[in-house]
Design a protein around this motif. Structure first.
Motif, PDB file in Angstrom:
ATOM      1  N   ASP A 180       0.836  -1.207   0.000  1.00 25.90           N
ATOM      2  CA  ASP A 180       0.000   0.000   0.000  1.00 25.90           C
ATOM      3  C   ASP A 180       0.868   1.254   0.000  1.00 25.90           C
ATOM      4  O   ASP A 180       0.547   2.242  -0.682  1.00 25.90           O
ATOM      5  N   ALA A 181       1.954   1.225   0.762  1.00 34.57           N
ATOM      6  CA  ALA A 181       2.862   2.377   0.798  1.00 34.57           C
ATOM      7  C   ALA A 181       3.512   2.584  -0.572  1.00 34.57           C
ATOM      8  O   ALA A 181       3.631   3.717  -1.057  1.00 34.57           O
ATOM      9  N   LYS A 182       3.916   1.486  -1.198  1.00 36.71           N
ATOM     10  CA  LYS A 182       4.574   1.582  -2.498  1.00 36.71           C
ATOM     11  C   LYS A 182       3.641   2.154  -3.558  1.00 36.71           C
ATOM     12  O   LYS A 182       4.100   2.799  -4.525  1.00 36.71           O
ATOM     13  N   ALA A 183       2.352   1.976  -3.376  1.00 29.25           N
ATOM     14  CA  ALA A 183       1.388   2.473  -4.349  1.00 29.25           C
ATOM     15  C   ALA A 183       1.387   3.990  -4.431  1.00 29.25           C
ATOM     16  O   ALA A 183       0.968   4.560  -5.444  1.00 29.25           O
ATOM     17  N   HIS A 184       1.828   4.671  -3.371  1.00 32.65           N
ATOM     18  CA  HIS A 184       1.805   6.134  -3.399  1.00 32.65           C
ATOM     19  C   HIS A 184       3.161   6.751  -3.080  1.00 32.65           C
ATOM     20  O   HIS A 184       3.271   7.974  -2.962  1.00 32.65           O
ATOM     21  N   ALA A 185       4.223   5.939  -2.941  1.00 34.84           N
ATOM     22  CA  ALA A 185       5.532   6.468  -2.590  1.00 34.84           C
ATOM     23  C   ALA A 185       6.580   6.020  -3.593  1.00 34.84           C
ATOM     24  O   ALA A 185       6.498   4.923  -4.157  1.00 34.84           O
ATOM     25  N   ASP A 186       7.577   6.868  -3.807  1.00 40.16           N
ATOM     26  CA  ASP A 186       8.690   6.516  -4.689  1.00 40.16           C
ATOM     27  C   ASP A 186       9.707   5.634  -3.973  1.00 40.16           C
ATOM     28  O   ASP A 186      10.366   4.802  -4.595  1.00 40.16           O
ATOM     29  N   VAL A 187       9.866   5.871  -2.675  1.00 41.16           N
ATOM     30  CA  VAL A 187      10.845   5.156  -1.864  1.00 41.16           C
ATOM     31  C   VAL A 187      10.143   4.625  -0.621  1.00 41.16           C
ATOM     32  O   VAL A 187       9.469   5.390   0.086  1.00 41.16           O
ATOM     33  N   VAL A 188      10.290   3.327  -0.348  1.00 40.66           N
ATOM     34  CA  VAL A 188       9.686   2.716   0.835  1.00 40.66           C
ATOM     35  C   VAL A 188      10.789   2.102   1.691  1.00 40.66           C
ATOM     36  O   VAL A 188      11.558   1.255   1.210  1.00 40.66           O
ATOM     37  N   VAL A 189      10.862   2.527   2.943  1.00 37.30           N
ATOM     38  CA  VAL A 189      11.816   1.982   3.910  1.00 37.30           C
ATOM     39  C   VAL A 189      11.050   1.143   4.916  1.00 37.30           C
ATOM     40  O   VAL A 189      10.005   1.572   5.425  1.00 37.30           O
ATOM     41  N   VAL A 190      11.552  -0.046   5.217  1.00 39.33           N
ATOM     42  CA  VAL A 190      10.993  -0.888   6.271  1.00 39.33           C
ATOM     43  C   VAL A 190      12.060  -1.054   7.340  1.00 39.33           C
ATOM     44  O   VAL A 190      13.145  -1.587   7.063  1.00 39.33           O
TER      45      VAL A 190
END
Length: 403
Positions: A264-274
């Motif tokens: 879900d985060a990747k759907a609206h973000a260019d960079v996803v950090v976990v």
């Protein structure tokens, strides 16, 4: 999602541009020089974006204290920010710099650091140099509650969040095995501290929706989302996992829920950090459960998967397009861990360009007798950096780009 303002460096740059444009129109060289001086003088926290109350679930109207913290990184009765940035040219559009360090708390020998700016000592400079920096806050934020049936208990006051902000930290995770060391009442206090925090707190919430919710911000035109969870099998993950009806931490043991949060985060973000709490204490090679979830998170779209828990550093490198750091080790630490090399630590810095990690760098440090990470140089720095690089051999990861 937890919505953040533009990066503080971007805001400072924008203000500087406005000052230079206005003084040019006025034709006054003196005012131009003063504006440049003011630009250099500004610290990390300057900005006029939304306050913590605006961007965190449960936050109320902005207060004077929150506005002060946002505008200058300070709170009533506190000194000026411990970390100041000199002006530097902006990075190319689409480029974002990230900095990470490991476990932090203010207990026993590190408790006095709440009265010191910067609380994280000279390594604050490496954290402040990035557009976005993050650590794991390994503690409950409470003076009340009942100690849980476990060996170690950590707690601090809400002042810790301001102290970390003044050390150049932009967000913290509390998805770890010490966030609920003092039971339900302690958890209530920790959530209250989160909701009035001057910086975002992820990985913990009044329910699972809040606990898994990413912090999201835009930096230099790059949309960044940060998710946090704990994979440690312990009493906290057993008894204090956030659900639809109960508060607690975000759990990586519920892998489908975490993967959904990342997708879900990747759907609206260019960079996803976990940022995960994971691994086995004292083991500096990742276990199969770490490698498995890192692969799943990479497939779900994570740009970087990083974390802590083992009290020693673990290796890092590339898993396809995803940067993985299996363990940062202790950073601001209350005592000596009974494991070889447990005092070795550092700051990991990443450059991400158009969603791709293009550079990884490591700034070595050693936790000193007061629990403070001290930067190393010369032969000592080389020794730590070389040993850290060798830890990659048991990870299955490829060498990261050096830029």
């Amino acid at each position: 999602m937890i919505e953040g303002p533009r990066s503080r460096r971007a805001e400072r740059h924008a203000r500087a541009q406005r000052r230079r444009r206005n003084t040019a129109v006025g034709g006054c060289a003196l005012l131009l020089a003063v504006a440049g001086s003011v630009y250099v003088a500004y610290g990390r926290g300057g900005g006029s974006g939304a306050t913590a109350a605006d961007r965190l679930p449960g936050g109320g109207p902005a207060t004077t204290a929150q506005d002060d913290a946002k505008a200058g990184g300070k709170q009533p009765g506190k000194p000026s920010p411990g970390v100041k940035k000199a002006a530097r040219p902006p990075e190319p559009a689409g480029t974002l710099t990230l900095a990470f360090a490991g476990d932090v708390h203010f207990t026993d020998r590190t408790a006095p650091r709440l009265g010191v700016d910067p609380a994280l000592g000279p390594m604050s400079a490496a954290l402040s140099a990035a557009d976005f920096s993050m650590v794991n806050l390994e503690t409950a934020i409470t003076s009340r509650g009942v100690a849980q049936p476990k060996k170690y208990h950590f707690r601090t006051t809400p002042a810790a969040l301001g102290a970390l902000q003044r050390s150049g930290i932009d967000a913290v995770t509390m998805a770890n095995n010490h966030a609920v060391d003092y039971g339900a009442q302690g958890l209530t206090d920790s959530l209250a501290a989160k909701h009035s925090s001057p910086i975002p707190v992820v990985g913990i919430g009044a329910d699972e929706s809040e606990a898994y919710r990413p912090f999201t911000t835009t930096v230099n035109g790059v949309r960044l989302a940060v998710v946090a969870a704990s994979q440690v099998i312990d009493i906290t993950n057993q008894n204090w996992r956030a659900t639809a009806t109960h508060p607690g931490i975000a759990s990586a043991l519920d892998r489908p829920k975490l993967l959904k949060a990342v997708r879900d985060a990747k759907a609206h973000a260019d960079v996803v950090v976990v940022y995960l709490h994971w691994g086995t204490e004292g083991q500096n090679c990742p276990g199969p459960e770490q490698k498995s979830i890192a692969a799943d998170l990479s497939a779900a779209g994570a740009t970087a998967v990083v974390g802590t828990h083992a009290h020693v550093m673990l290796g890092s490198g590339m898993m396809g397009r995803t940067y993985v750091a299996y363990g940062f080790g202790n950073f601001l630490w209350y005592g000596h861990s009974p494991y070889p090399n447990s005092d070795e630590t550092g700051v990991t810095s990443l450059t991400v360009t158009h969603g791709k990690v293009t550079k990884a760098a490591f700034t070595p440090a050693v936790v000193d007798g007061n629990g403070v990470p001290e930067p190393q140089s010369g032969a000592a720095a080389t020794r730590i950096t070389d040993r850290y690089a060798q830890l990659r051999q048991c990870t299955g990861l490829a060498d990261p780009p050096r830029g």
